[in-house]
Scaffold this motif. Structure first.
Motif, PDB file in Angstrom:
ATOM      1  N   GLY A   1      30.456  28.031  42.210  1.00 12.12           N
ATOM      2  CA  GLY A   1      31.230  28.103  43.444  1.00 12.12           C
ATOM      3  C   GLY A   1      30.403  28.064  44.704  1.00 12.12           C
ATOM      4  N   ALA A   2      29.073  28.111  44.578  1.00 11.31           N
ATOM      5  CA  ALA A   2      28.206  28.051  45.764  1.00 11.31           C
ATOM      6  C   ALA A   2      28.086  26.605  46.239  1.00 11.31           C
ATOM      7  CB  ALA A   2      26.831  28.624  45.446  1.00 11.31           C
ATOM      8  N   LYS A   3      27.514  26.416  47.408  1.00  9.53           N
ATOM      9  CA  LYS A   3      27.318  25.079  47.982  1.00  9.53           C
ATOM     10  C   LYS A   3      25.848  24.695  47.884  1.00  9.53           C
ATOM     11  CE  LYS A   3      31.549  24.431  49.372  1.00  9.53           C
ATOM     12  NZ  LYS A   3      32.141  25.681  48.908  1.00  9.53           N
TER      13      LYS A   3
ATOM     14  N   SER B   1      29.753  36.808  31.435  1.00 13.11           N
ATOM     15  CA  SER B   1      28.864  37.595  30.592  1.00 13.11           C
ATOM     16  C   SER B   1      28.748  39.014  31.082  1.00 13.11           C
ATOM     17  CB  SER B   1      27.476  36.938  30.556  1.00 13.11           C
ATOM     18  OG  SER B   1      26.560  37.781  29.919  1.00 13.11           O
ATOM     19  N   SER B   2      28.592  39.947  30.109  1.00 13.55           N
ATOM     20  CA  SER B   2      28.471  41.359  30.469  1.00 13.55           C
ATOM     21  C   SER B   2      27.156  41.662  31.126  1.00 13.55           C
ATOM     22  CB  SER B   2      28.621  42.225  29.211  1.00 13.55           C
ATOM     23  OG  SER B   2      27.606  41.874  28.263  1.00 13.55           O
ATOM     24  N   ASP B   3      26.168  40.749  30.992  1.00 14.30           N
ATOM     25  CA  ASP B   3      24.870  40.980  31.622  1.00 14.30           C
ATOM     26  C   ASP B   3      24.914  40.746  33.109  1.00 14.30           C
ATOM     27  OD1 ASP B   3      23.089  39.571  28.803  1.00 14.30           O
ATOM     28  OD2 ASP B   3      23.715  41.651  29.227  1.00 14.30           O
ATOM     29  N   GLU B   4      25.964  40.137  33.597  1.00 15.86           N
ATOM     30  CA  GLU B   4      26.021  39.797  35.002  1.00 15.86           C
ATOM     31  C   GLU B   4      26.379  41.022  35.817  1.00 15.86           C
ATOM     32  OE1 GLU B   4      29.012  36.893  34.962  1.00 15.86           O
ATOM     33  OE2 GLU B   4      27.923  35.548  33.636  1.00 15.86           O
ATOM     34  N   SER B   5      25.666  41.157  36.934  1.00 18.14           N
ATOM     35  CA  SER B   5      25.925  42.312  37.793  1.00 18.14           C
ATOM     36  C   SER B   5      26.018  41.928  39.249  1.00 18.14           C
ATOM     37  CB  SER B   5      24.805  43.345  37.620  1.00 18.14           C
ATOM     38  OG  SER B   5      23.565  42.774  37.955  1.00 18.14           O
ATOM     39  N   GLU B   6      25.979  40.616  39.496  1.00 21.17           N
ATOM     40  CA  GLU B   6      25.963  40.173  40.880  1.00 21.17           C
ATOM     41  C   GLU B   6      27.379  39.846  41.337  1.00 21.17           C
ATOM     42  OE1 GLU B   6      23.217  40.382  42.517  1.00 21.17           O
ATOM     43  OE2 GLU B   6      22.285  41.051  40.668  1.00 21.17           O
ATOM     44  N   GLU B   7      27.635  39.988  42.631  1.00 22.32           N
ATOM     45  CA  GLU B   7      28.926  39.665  43.189  1.00 22.32           C
ATOM     46  C   GLU B   7      29.066  38.169  43.361  1.00 22.32           C
ATOM     47  OE1 GLU B   7      29.360  41.759  46.786  1.00 22.32           O
ATOM     48  OE2 GLU B   7      29.354  43.738  45.864  1.00 22.32           O
ATOM     49  N   GLU B   8      30.278  37.715  43.436  1.00 26.45           N
ATOM     50  CA  GLU B   8      30.523  36.291  43.632  1.00 26.45           C
ATOM     51  C   GLU B   8      29.984  35.844  44.978  1.00 26.45           C
ATOM     52  OE1 GLU B   8      31.663  34.108  41.663  1.00 26.45           O
ATOM     53  OE2 GLU B   8      32.405  35.287  39.999  1.00 26.45           O
ATOM     54  N   VAL B   9      29.534  34.578  45.037  1.00 26.62           N
ATOM     55  CA  VAL B   9      29.019  34.027  46.284  1.00 26.62           C
ATOM     56  C   VAL B   9      30.185  33.706  47.201  1.00 26.62           C
ATOM     57  CG1 VAL B   9      27.701  32.168  47.299  1.00 26.62           C
ATOM     58  CG2 VAL B   9      27.064  33.070  45.058  1.00 26.62           C
ATOM     59  N   ALA B  10      30.049  34.079  48.456  1.00 30.21           N
ATOM     60  CA  ALA B  10      31.121  33.802  49.417  1.00 30.21           C
ATOM     61  C   ALA B  10      31.273  32.307  49.599  1.00 30.21           C
ATOM     62  CB  ALA B  10      30.796  34.459  50.756  1.00 30.21           C
ATOM     63  N   PRO B  11      32.495  31.811  49.721  1.00 30.50           N
ATOM     64  CA  PRO B  11      32.705  30.369  49.890  1.00 30.50           C
ATOM     65  C   PRO B  11      32.102  29.865  51.186  1.00 30.50           C
ATOM     66  CG  PRO B  11      34.740  31.576  50.312  1.00 30.50           C
ATOM     67  CD  PRO B  11      33.762  32.571  49.747  1.00 30.50           C
ATOM     68  N   LEU B  12      31.536  28.636  51.126  1.00 33.27           N
ATOM     69  CA  LEU B  12      30.923  27.997  52.279  1.00 33.27           C
ATOM     70  C   LEU B  12      31.741  26.778  52.651  1.00 33.27           C
ATOM     71  CD1 LEU B  12      27.193  28.273  51.232  1.00 33.27           C
ATOM     72  CD2 LEU B  12      28.406  29.651  52.908  1.00 33.27           C
ATOM     73  N   PRO B  13      31.385  26.114  53.752  1.00 30.87           N
ATOM     74  CA  PRO B  13      32.148  24.932  54.163  1.00 30.87           C
ATOM     75  C   PRO B  13      32.329  23.939  53.033  1.00 30.87           C
ATOM     76  CG  PRO B  13      30.607  25.572  55.869  1.00 30.87           C
ATOM     77  CD  PRO B  13      30.345  26.472  54.701  1.00 30.87           C
ATOM     78  N   SER B  14      33.502  23.358  52.969  1.00 32.09           N
ATOM     79  CA  SER B  14      33.891  22.589  51.793  1.00 32.09           C
ATOM     80  C   SER B  14      33.312  21.193  51.728  1.00 32.09           C
ATOM     81  CB  SER B  14      35.426  22.492  51.748  1.00 32.09           C
ATOM     82  OG  SER B  14      35.902  21.879  52.937  1.00 32.09           O
ATOM     83  N   SER B  15      32.602  20.740  52.731  1.00 35.55           N
ATOM     84  CA  SER B  15      32.107  19.371  52.707  1.00 35.55           C
ATOM     85  C   SER B  15      30.852  19.226  51.867  1.00 35.55           C
ATOM     86  CB  SER B  15      31.827  18.890  54.130  1.00 35.55           C
ATOM     87  OG  SER B  15      30.821  19.667  54.714  1.00 35.55           O
ATOM     88  N   LEU B  16      30.209  20.334  51.476  1.00 37.83           N
ATOM     89  CA  LEU B  16      29.036  20.267  50.628  1.00 37.83           C
ATOM     90  C   LEU B  16      29.459  20.330  49.164  1.00 37.83           C
ATOM     91  CD1 LEU B  16      26.503  22.554  52.498  1.00 37.83           C
ATOM     92  CD2 LEU B  16      26.620  20.078  52.479  1.00 37.83           C
ATOM     93  N   PRO B  17      28.617  19.770  48.268  1.00 34.21           N
ATOM     94  CA  PRO B  17      28.960  19.796  46.842  1.00 34.21           C
ATOM     95  C   PRO B  17      29.063  21.220  46.313  1.00 34.21           C
ATOM     96  CG  PRO B  17      27.183  18.242  47.288  1.00 34.21           C
ATOM     97  CD  PRO B  17      27.389  19.038  48.535  1.00 34.21           C
ATOM     98  N   ILE B  18      30.044  21.449  45.459  1.00 33.16           N
ATOM     99  CA  ILE B  18      30.205  22.750  44.812  1.00 33.16           C
ATOM    100  C   ILE B  18      29.543  22.700  43.446  1.00 33.16           C
ATOM    101  CG2 ILE B  18      31.876  24.394  43.880  1.00 33.16           C
ATOM    102  CD1 ILE B  18      33.832  23.464  45.998  1.00 33.16           C
ATOM    103  N   ILE B  19      28.759  23.715  43.138  1.00 32.36           N
ATOM    104  CA  ILE B  19      28.078  23.791  41.849  1.00 32.36           C
ATOM    105  C   ILE B  19      29.068  24.273  40.807  1.00 32.36           C
ATOM    106  CG2 ILE B  19      26.129  24.798  40.619  1.00 32.36           C
ATOM    107  CD1 ILE B  19      24.891  25.278  43.420  1.00 32.36           C
ATOM    108  N   LYS B  20      29.248  23.515  39.736  1.00 31.15           N
ATOM    109  CA  LYS B  20      30.230  23.854  38.725  1.00 31.15           C
ATOM    110  C   LYS B  20      29.548  24.173  37.396  1.00 31.15           C
ATOM    111  CE  LYS B  20      33.737  20.848  40.785  1.00 31.15           C
ATOM    112  NZ  LYS B  20      34.637  19.710  40.566  1.00 31.15           N
ATOM    113  N   ASN B  21      30.081  25.135  36.695  1.00 32.66           N
ATOM    114  CA  ASN B  21      29.586  25.501  35.372  1.00 32.66           C
ATOM    115  C   ASN B  21      30.317  24.653  34.337  1.00 32.66           C
ATOM    116  OD1 ASN B  21      28.489  26.738  33.156  1.00 32.66           O
ATOM    117  ND2 ASN B  21      29.804  28.546  33.274  1.00 32.66           N
ATOM    118  N   ASN B  22      29.898  23.409  34.191  1.00 32.40           N
ATOM    119  CA  ASN B  22      30.630  22.473  33.341  1.00 32.40           C
ATOM    120  C   ASN B  22      29.843  22.019  32.112  1.00 32.40           C
ATOM    121  OD1 ASN B  22      28.707  20.880  34.488  1.00 32.40           O
ATOM    122  ND2 ASN B  22      30.126  19.670  35.727  1.00 32.40           N
ATOM    123  N   GLY B  23      28.719  22.643  31.873  1.00 31.42           N
ATOM    124  CA  GLY B  23      27.937  22.273  30.698  1.00 31.42           C
ATOM    125  C   GLY B  23      26.985  21.132  30.936  1.00 31.42           C
TER     126      GLY B  23
END
Length: 628
Positions: free
Chosen positions: A265-267, A17-39
């Protein structure tokens, strides 16, 4: 979880979205659940099945919580007011800005706060019925303030394998997102918002609400294992409302797009995190179980005691002969001081028989498999013998490592140890250590690690030299190869904060600091107290806990001693520091106990800070070569 903060419309904006102005979250350790935009994560309760709109005031809420059989009104007052056409017309006209119809549809026009209020009220009622953890407050002390104001670092939970979540803490770290109650809100009911972990201190996390960026004005501390912290997505599955903090409510017009951008992509915490916490706080020891435990008045023997209470794995044991139940002893369920019934007889340890010849009703022996197992040893070849010399932590003065002697060799690798120069004639102050115990050391351990060794009381030939002492006493040193040289990668570092049992008063758990590390041996300092009350403790001791353990388990935490207490204990200690009690309560010199004898005859012994401090947790050789 969330959808449509922009005028409550069914917005389908994606993370681009064009309203977004925040930078992407830096990747964290992969053993935690990743939040997905899946509806599925981003859902909104309004307009879905089970929701209703009040035909009188336009309030949106859960249909089952509405009034009347037809569920047309949110309250009795709205139902009664509906009969008045004039009042209905004026209210609906004010809400909608147009003439009223028979069934007003205000779903898309009603302010978001009004919509969420009814829904949150219903959910809050359900939540109040659930059992929540109760924290034990410590008046005037806050771990968060204590750590923030002094820039302290706390030992991580993974250092404490015996503590809840100690073996399954995972990659919980800074940057992990969670859902927590929103306290910056004017609604009368509990609502939630997303927060990120800014700093970890044991179980406690410093959290910052999403959207505050670098603004720390509303940062707050929360116990990660508490009942009010949840993984992202919990609100969606539980029907809880997400409301942005009032302070930043004006910053974005499209909060949905903001959250999608920030969270994709955050944990977050594992979905079963609360279940794991609950399971890790289930303890096998139960009240009324009988055990054998060290006799605190005569260390050389054990007695039967009964489990009176269990708190966080710590046991309050009442000696079986105590009629008023005041003669007690505190220890952890994994303490080497407790054993199953029959243990003393099986290894040849002294045991005080109880005057009670028959078990009291309801009391039963604790199963042997509940107790901590010791390593198997091979005593068939070269082994410890009576009269051999070694160095050992004095259980009556845990700040000192002393010259000691093996007085008796028991079965299964157990040894009876006596402190040279301060033993009772009848051996009543001998104490039992296993051959693999991290509290006994070979001759020369203190010298090579620059720890001040406490010589025998009355020994005049100072400075103490082992070679001379062995020759004078016609004794030999216990072979170095018989001692436990295993050094685990424990993770502790000098300066780390933790909660530690005061072993001179083992019912107390205090604010403490790691001040020195010698391989697996930790020097624990009790904040606010003088150094003479420090204690040497093994890195895997069950008497050490992460910051926040007391709050999590409901145990009372002892804060650092105030200045007035420090002044009084300083003056009293000068008079009593040389006295040594035979009663094993733990650690501080106690005025209530019968004093047995003077220690060290006026000499003070500290330790030298030197290059031998092993903070790398390595397993390098740390024994001095014996002189011929």
């Amino acid at each position: 979880m969330f959808d449509g903060y922009d005028s409550c419309s069914e917005d389908t904006s994606s993370s681009s979205s064009s309203d977004e102005s925040e930078e992407e979250v830096a990747p964290l350790p992969s053993s935690l659940p990743i939040i997905k935009n899946n509806g599925q994560v981003y859902t909104y309760p309004d307009g879905k099945s089970g929701m209703a709109t009040c035909e009188m005031c336009g309030m949106v809420g859960v249909r089952d919580a509405f009034y009347s059989k037809t569920k047309r009104f949110c309250s009795v007052s709205c139902s009664r007011s509906y009969s008045s056409n004039s009042k209905k017309a004026s209210i609906l006209a004010r809400l909608q800005g147009k003439p009223p119809t028979k069934k007003a549809k205000v779903l898309q026009k009603q302010p978001l706060v009004a919509k969420l209020a009814a829904y949150a009220q219903y959910q809050a009622t359900l939540q109040n019925q659930a059992k929540t953890k109760t924290a034990v407050p410590v008046e005037g002390f806050s771990w968060g303030n204590y750590i923030n104001s002094n820039s302290f670092t706390a030992a991580p939970v993974t250092c404490f394998k015996h503590a809840p979540m100690g073996t399954c803490w995972g990659d919980i770290s800074e940057g992990v997102r969670v859902e927590v109650p929103n306290t910056d809100c004017s609604l009368p009911t509990k609502v939630f918002w997303i927060a990120g972990i800014v700093k970890l201190a044991g179980y406690n996390a410093l959290l910052r609400y999403e959207g505050f960026e670098n603004d720390s004005s509303l940062d707050f501390w929360c116990n990660v294992c508490g009942s009010d912290i949840h993984p992202v997505g919990w609100c969606a599955t539980s029907g809880k409302p997400l409301v942005p903090p009032r302070t930043i409510q004006h910053k974005y017009t499209n909060w949905k797009a903001f959250l999608v951008k920030r969270l994709t992509g955050a944990k977050t915490l594992p979905p079963d995190f609360s279940q794991k916490v609950s399971e890790s706080m289930q303890y096998p020891f139960k009240t009324s179980m009988r055990v054998e435990v060290v006799d605190k008045t005569h260390l050389c023997r054990t007695r039967v005691a009964v489990v009176e209470s269990v708190i966080g794995g710590r046991l309050r044991l009442v000696y079986e002969e105590s009629e008023d139940k005041t003669d007690d002893f505190w220890c952890h369920m994994y303490s080497p001081l407790i054993h199953h019934i029959g243990w003393s007889r099986s290894i040849g340890h002294r045991f005080k028989r109880s005057d009670i010849t028959k078990k009291q009703d309801g009391h039963f022996d604790a199963p042997p498999h509940l107790f901590m197992k010791v390593k198997d040893v091979d005593a068939a070849g070269e082994w410890f013998k009576e009269g051999m010399k070694l160095e050992a932590i004095d259980p009556l003065n845990l700040s000192a490592i002393c010259v000691a002697t093996i007085r008796k060799v028991l079965a299964d690798g157990y040894l009876m140890i006596g402190i040279d120069g301060s033993e009772a004639a009848d051996g009543s102050d001998w104490f039992c250590y296993h051959a693999t115990s991290p509290s006994i050391f070979p001759v020369g351990f203190c010298e090579i690690n620059m720890i001040e060794l406490t010589p025998p009381r009355g020994y005049a030939k100072l400075p103490f030299k082992w070679f001379d002492y062995l020759r004078e006493t016609d004794s030999i040193a216990a072979p170095v190869k018989l001692f436990n040289k295993e050094v685990p990668n424990h993770g502790f570092h000098v300066g780390m904060k933790l909660e530690a049992v005061d072993l001179m008063e083992p019912r107390l758990v205090c604010v403490a600091t790691v001040t020195r590390i010698i391989h697996r041996l930790l020097r624990i300092h009790f904040d606010g107290w003088e150094d003479e009350y420090d204690q040497w403790v093994d890195c895997e001791s069950p008497d050490l806990y992460p910051v926040g353990w007391c709050q999590l388990t409901g145990y009372q935490l002892q804060p650092p001693a105030p200045q007035s207490s420090r002044d009084s204990q300083s003056s009293s200690s000068k008079q009593k520091k040389k006295a040594k009690s035979q009663q094993y309560k733990g650690h501080k010199k106690m005025t209530s106990l019968q004093l047995k004898e003077e220690l060290l005859d006026g000499e003070e012994y500290g330790f030298l800070q030197g290059a031998s401090d092993q903070e790398s947790n390595g397993s390098a050789s740390y024994y001095i070569k014996q002189e011929p």
